[in-house]
Design a protein around this motif. Structure first.
Motif, PDB file in Angstrom:
ATOM      1  N   VAL A  64       0.824  -1.213   0.000  1.00 56.12           N
ATOM      2  CA  VAL A  64       0.000   0.000   0.000  1.00 56.12           C
ATOM      3  C   VAL A  64       0.856   1.261   0.000  1.00 56.12           C
ATOM      4  O   VAL A  64       0.585   2.215  -0.737  1.00 56.12           O
ATOM      5  N   PHE A  65       1.915   1.268   0.810  1.00 58.96           N
ATOM      6  CA  PHE A  65       2.695   2.499   0.999  1.00 58.96           C
ATOM      7  C   PHE A  65       4.055   2.492   0.291  1.00 58.96           C
ATOM      8  O   PHE A  65       4.688   3.539   0.182  1.00 58.96           O
ATOM      9  N   PHE A  66       4.500   1.325  -0.198  1.00 60.09           N
ATOM     10  CA  PHE A  66       5.794   1.240  -0.904  1.00 60.09           C
ATOM     11  C   PHE A  66       5.636   0.443  -2.196  1.00 60.09           C
ATOM     12  O   PHE A  66       6.330  -0.569  -2.407  1.00 60.09           O
ATOM     13  N   PRO A  67       4.751   0.869  -3.088  1.00 61.64           N
ATOM     14  CA  PRO A  67       4.489   0.096  -4.306  1.00 61.64           C
ATOM     15  C   PRO A  67       5.632   0.152  -5.323  1.00 61.64           C
ATOM     16  O   PRO A  67       5.667  -0.655  -6.251  1.00 61.64           O
ATOM     17  N   GLU A  68       6.576   1.085  -5.135  1.00 67.46           N
ATOM     18  CA  GLU A  68       7.651   1.250  -6.120  1.00 67.46           C
ATOM     19  C   GLU A  68       8.750   0.205  -5.973  1.00 67.46           C
ATOM     20  O   GLU A  68       9.600   0.081  -6.854  1.00 67.46           O
ATOM     21  N   VAL A  69       8.759  -0.524  -4.844  1.00 76.60           N
ATOM     22  CA  VAL A  69       9.706  -1.625  -4.680  1.00 76.60           C
ATOM     23  C   VAL A  69       8.926  -2.919  -4.565  1.00 76.60           C
ATOM     24  O   VAL A  69       7.719  -2.907  -4.319  1.00 76.60           O
ATOM     25  N   SER A  70       9.603  -4.054  -4.738  1.00 79.16           N
ATOM     26  CA  SER A  70       8.879  -5.322  -4.727  1.00 79.16           C
ATOM     27  C   SER A  70       9.685  -6.409  -4.035  1.00 79.16           C
ATOM     28  O   SER A  70      10.871  -6.232  -3.744  1.00 79.16           O
ATOM     29  N   GLY A  71       9.011  -7.547  -3.770  1.00 77.62           N
ATOM     30  CA  GLY A  71       9.669  -8.715  -3.190  1.00 77.62           C
ATOM     31  C   GLY A  71      10.173  -8.461  -1.780  1.00 77.62           C
ATOM     32  O   GLY A  71       9.604  -7.668  -1.024  1.00 77.62           O
ATOM     33  N   PRO A  72      11.285  -9.118  -1.385  1.00 73.93           N
ATOM     34  CA  PRO A  72      11.829  -8.970  -0.028  1.00 73.93           C
ATOM     35  C   PRO A  72      12.151  -7.530   0.344  1.00 73.93           C
ATOM     36  O   PRO A  72      12.009  -7.136   1.497  1.00 73.93           O
ATOM     37  N   MET A  73      12.571  -6.700  -0.633  1.00 69.77           N
ATOM     38  CA  MET A  73      12.911  -5.308  -0.313  1.00 69.77           C
ATOM     39  C   MET A  73      11.674  -4.509   0.102  1.00 69.77           C
ATOM     40  O   MET A  73      11.790  -3.564   0.879  1.00 69.77           O
ATOM     41  N   GLN A  74      10.511  -4.864  -0.416  1.00 73.37           N
ATOM     42  CA  GLN A  74       9.274  -4.199   0.001  1.00 73.37           C
ATOM     43  C   GLN A  74       9.021  -4.466   1.481  1.00 73.37           C
ATOM     44  O   GLN A  74       8.596  -3.573   2.224  1.00 73.37           O
ATOM     45  N   LEU A  75       9.322  -5.698   1.904  1.00 74.28           N
ATOM     46  CA  LEU A  75       9.194  -6.045   3.316  1.00 74.28           C
ATOM     47  C   LEU A  75      10.217  -5.286   4.158  1.00 74.28           C
ATOM     48  O   LEU A  75       9.929  -4.856   5.279  1.00 74.28           O
ATOM     49  N   VAL A  76      11.410  -5.097   3.600  1.00 74.13           N
ATOM     50  CA  VAL A  76      12.437  -4.328   4.308  1.00 74.13           C
ATOM     51  C   VAL A  76      11.943  -2.901   4.555  1.00 74.13           C
ATOM     52  O   VAL A  76      12.072  -2.363   5.658  1.00 74.13           O
ATOM     53  N   TYR A  77      11.349  -2.265   3.558  1.00 75.79           N
ATOM     54  CA  TYR A  77      10.820  -0.903   3.695  1.00 75.79           C
ATOM     55  C   TYR A  77       9.698  -0.862   4.735  1.00 75.79           C
ATOM     56  O   TYR A  77       9.603   0.074   5.540  1.00 75.79           O
ATOM     57  N   SER A  78       8.843  -1.867   4.676  1.00 75.26           N
ATOM     58  CA  SER A  78       7.733  -1.918   5.624  1.00 75.26           C
ATOM     59  C   SER A  78       8.239  -2.051   7.054  1.00 75.26           C
ATOM     60  O   SER A  78       7.764  -1.370   7.972  1.00 75.26           O
ATOM     61  N   PHE A  79       9.232  -2.919   7.266  1.00 75.17           N
ATOM     62  CA  PHE A  79       9.795  -3.093   8.600  1.00 75.17           C
ATOM     63  C   PHE A  79      10.676  -1.913   8.999  1.00 75.17           C
ATOM     64  O   PHE A  79      10.890  -1.671  10.192  1.00 75.17           O
ATOM     65  N   LEU A 125      -6.745   5.673   8.799  1.00 71.91           N
ATOM     66  CA  LEU A 125      -7.390   6.747   8.030  1.00 71.91           C
ATOM     67  C   LEU A 125      -6.482   7.358   6.960  1.00 71.91           C
ATOM     68  O   LEU A 125      -6.918   8.215   6.194  1.00 71.91           O
ATOM     69  N   ILE A 126      -5.216   6.924   6.903  1.00 74.99           N
ATOM     70  CA  ILE A 126      -4.277   7.510   5.946  1.00 74.99           C
ATOM     71  C   ILE A 126      -4.621   7.070   4.522  1.00 74.99           C
ATOM     72  O   ILE A 126      -4.773   5.871   4.255  1.00 74.99           O
ATOM     73  N   PRO A 127      -4.730   7.998   3.573  1.00 74.71           N
ATOM     74  CA  PRO A 127      -4.911   7.618   2.165  1.00 74.71           C
ATOM     75  C   PRO A 127      -3.705   6.828   1.675  1.00 74.71           C
ATOM     76  O   PRO A 127      -2.600   6.963   2.217  1.00 74.71           O
ATOM     77  N   SER A 128      -3.864   6.030   0.653  1.00 79.41           N
ATOM     78  CA  SER A 128      -2.785   5.188   0.150  1.00 79.41           C
ATOM     79  C   SER A 128      -1.767   6.008  -0.643  1.00 79.41           C
ATOM     80  O   SER A 128      -2.014   7.163  -1.007  1.00 79.41           O
ATOM     81  N   TYR A 129      -0.632   5.386  -0.955  1.00 82.59           N
ATOM     82  CA  TYR A 129       0.396   6.005  -1.780  1.00 82.59           C
ATOM     83  C   TYR A 129      -0.159   6.344  -3.164  1.00 82.59           C
ATOM     84  O   TYR A 129       0.183   7.377  -3.744  1.00 82.59           O
ATOM     85  N   ALA A 130      -1.038   5.486  -3.669  1.00 93.55           N
ATOM     86  CA  ALA A 130      -1.641   5.710  -4.986  1.00 93.55           C
ATOM     87  C   ALA A 130      -2.481   6.981  -5.014  1.00 93.55           C
ATOM     88  O   ALA A 130      -2.637   7.614  -6.068  1.00 93.55           O
ATOM     89  N   SER A 131      -3.002   7.386  -3.838  1.00 95.47           N
ATOM     90  CA  SER A 131      -3.871   8.577  -3.764  1.00 95.47           C
ATOM     91  C   SER A 131      -3.092   9.867  -3.581  1.00 95.47           C
ATOM     92  O   SER A 131      -3.347  10.860  -4.272  1.00 95.47           O
ATOM     93  N   ILE A 132      -2.146   9.881  -2.648  1.00 95.94           N
ATOM     94  CA  ILE A 132      -1.466  11.146  -2.321  1.00 95.94           C
ATOM     95  C   ILE A 132       0.059  11.042  -2.401  1.00 95.94           C
ATOM     96  O   ILE A 132       0.772  11.939  -1.948  1.00 95.94           O
ATOM     97  N   SER A 134       3.974  10.289  -1.816  1.00 94.65           N
ATOM     98  CA  SER A 134       4.889  10.155  -0.677  1.00 94.65           C
ATOM     99  C   SER A 134       4.355  10.793   0.601  1.00 94.65           C
ATOM    100  O   SER A 134       4.838  10.490   1.695  1.00 94.65           O
ATOM    101  N   THR A 135       3.348  11.668   0.491  1.00 96.89           N
ATOM    102  CA  THR A 135       2.730  12.255   1.692  1.00 96.89           C
ATOM    103  C   THR A 135       2.153  11.167   2.578  1.00 96.89           C
ATOM    104  O   THR A 135       2.190  11.268   3.814  1.00 96.89           O
ATOM    105  N   ALA A 136       1.603  10.118   1.956  1.00 95.92           N
ATOM    106  CA  ALA A 136       1.045   9.002   2.721  1.00 95.92           C
ATOM    107  C   ALA A 136       2.124   8.341   3.571  1.00 95.92           C
ATOM    108  O   ALA A 136       1.907   8.015   4.748  1.00 95.92           O
ATOM    109  N   THR A 137       3.295   8.164   3.003  1.00 96.88           N
ATOM    110  CA  THR A 137       4.406   7.544   3.732  1.00 96.88           C
ATOM    111  C   THR A 137       4.846   8.417   4.897  1.00 96.88           C
ATOM    112  O   THR A 137       5.134   7.915   5.990  1.00 96.88           O
TER     113      THR A 137
END
Length: 503
Positions: A64-79, A125-132, A134-137
């Motif tokens: 939802v918040f880091f769609p520009e990366v994928s796979g294990p690195m997406q999990l790294v960003y989330s953590f 309540l935060i809008p997704s990255y697709a909506s707003i 990097s502000t969402a992040t």
């Protein structure tokens, strides 16, 4: 000043025997003690429901918040966002810990719960990255910082509250109820995420279903606030306040660091292995099963939930036996078990056989339970009553920030770089080796004894006579306090001499 110091030399002070009066011994009302345990544990469970659902939704939040990366690195960003909350934990710990030593334990616990609930609600309540974009992040990061600030005062305050509200000989068992609350909070969060994933499907969860657990934090927070606000202050804190003179200075952070640094360092190492094991099993493992091993989200979470449900009676048993054989022995047994069986456990977890995966999880869960059942009683006992809340908050939150929030991030990053699924096992072994050294050499057994700086607390009046027969045993911390007082006096003498020279 010098003559006064000679008449109270260190040798004479150490030889002085502690005096204990009958009226100083606290007879803990069993009903009030149970109420304190239940209300604190329920509130703690609600707090960890709020904090834990992020872990169980880490993979979804990454999308939802880091769609520009994928796979294990997406999990790294989330953590990484998970770890950000731990930056604010020491600040919140110092703020609320010092506040708890001044105003009381009860008030702080009510405030931290409301803050956590509001911060968690805001994530939903935060809008997704697709909506707003990097502000969402950025908003997510701010909400996580507020969560971290709140949790900094929560767990250390809860440990202090229960330890000071229970009889000495039952402290281990009753304090283990706090970790039952933690597990129930995690279970509620994981169960809700699992149920929603099963009912809505992964696509709907990604679209909007992930918000539901966060939105539920508002009503849950109100219930917890009500329970905690109706608690009585701890008997130990009230007794300390009665003896405290009006002109006595408030103890500062500088004072704690100057005169209680040894206990802080020991405590930080203890928290290190405790928090690494706890976060590896409860926070990181769901994502390990899903992202690294390829399990479906619902299946991976279900295994974790079942393991945590089984852990509840084990945690209580560990607390019960700690009152009888000592917390130190139980902790040592858990550490040795992890050193020997971490690698076999992760081999089972990576076997692709559901029964063997669950067996591997349960082996780790049992050893984790040995810490969860003992730490809520052991950690508060490291510090004297006057500084307990503040010193424990500093100790726990600095160590938790350095090693707890970074554990999922570090482990997931190392796996992405090495492609070695055994990294979590190696990290558990490393933490356990450090733990066995520190606990064996530096941690004193305090199970069944009075808390440092306080007279004994008993469940029955009949116990008082036996305690009065051996006041030195009852006030076992007497010489240790004298040493601290001598260091304070020496520091004061140096300060006075320097001021005299300047004048």
């Amino acid at each position: 000043m010098a003559s006064n110091k000679n008449s109270n030399s260190p040798k004479l002070q150490r030889k002085s025997k502690p005096k204990l009066k009958k009226e100083e011994i606290t007879v803990v009302d069993s009903k009030s003690a149970r109420k304190a345990v239940v209300a604190t544990a329920v509130g703690n469970g609600m707090e960890w429901f709020d904090f834990g659902i992020y872990s169980y939704l880490a993979a979804t939040i990454g999308q939802v918040f880091f769609p520009e990366v994928s796979g294990p690195m997406q999990l790294v960003y989330s953590f990484a966002t998970f770890a950000v909350a731990f930056i604010a934990r020491p600040i919140g710990g110092i703020f609320f810990g010092m506040l708890g030593d001044r105003l009381g334990r009860k008030k702080v616990l009510a405030i931290t719960l409301i803050m956590m609930a509001l911060a968690t609600l805001s994530i939903g309540l935060i809008p997704s990255y697709a909506s707003i974009g990097s502000t969402a992040t950025i908003i997510l990061l701010i909400a996580r910082l507020i969560q971290g600030f709140s949790s900094g005062g929560e767990y250390s305050g809860a440990m202090t509250f229960i330890a000071e509200s229970t009889p000495d000989k039952k402290r281990g068992f009753m304090s283990s109820g706090l970790e039952v609350g933690t597990l129930v909070g995690y279970i509620a969060g994981a169960s809700l995420v699992t149920l929603l994933t099963f009912m809505l499907g992964e696509e709907t969860m990604l679209a909007w279903g992930w918000r539901i657990p966060f939105l539920l934090s508002a009503p849950i927070g109100l219930i917890g606030f009500y329970l905690r606000n109706n608690l009585e202050e701890t008997p130990v804190f009230e007794a300390m306040q009665e003896k405290k003179s009006d002109d006595e200075d408030h103890i500062s952070v500088k004072h704690i660091l100057q005169f209680h640094w040894r206990a802080i360092i020991i405590g930080m190492f203890v928290v290190f292995f405790y928090i690494v094991v706890n976060y590896t099993i409860l926070s990181y493992m769901p994502s390990h099963l899903t992202v690294v091993l390829g399990y479906g989200e619902a299946e991976g979470l279900l295994l974790i939930v079942i393991a945590m449900i089984i852990m509840i009676p084990i945690v209580l048993l560990m607390g019960y036996f700690s009152d009888r054989i000592g917390a130190k022995k139980i902790i040592q047994g858990g550490l040795i078990g992890l050193i020997i069986l971490s690698i076999p456990s992760f081999n089972l977890i990576g076997s692709d056989n559901t029964l063997l995966v669950f067996l591997g999880l349960m082996i780790l869960a049992v050893f984790s339970s040995s810490f969860q059942g003992t730490m809520p009683a052991l950690l508060p006992s490291l510090f004297f009553t006057k500084v307990r809340n503040g010193a424990l908050a500093i100790t726990f939150n600095i160590s938790a920030s350095l090693f707890g929030g970074t554990t999922p991030l570090l482990v997931s990053w190392l796996i992405s770089k090495t492609m070695n699924e055994m990294v979590p096992a190696y990290y558990l072994i490393f933490a356990s080796v450090i733990g066995i050294i520190v606990v064996t050499i530096f941690v004193k057994e305090t199970s069944g004894k009075a808390l440092r700086g306080s007279p004994p607390a008993v469940a029955e009046k009949a116990e008082i006579k036996e305690i009065l027969e051996e006041p030195e045993e009852a006030l076992w911390w007497h010489d240790e306090r004298k040493e601290i007082e001598e260091r304070i006096e020496d520091r004061l003498d140096i300060k006075i001499n320097e001021e005299d020279k300047n004048n």
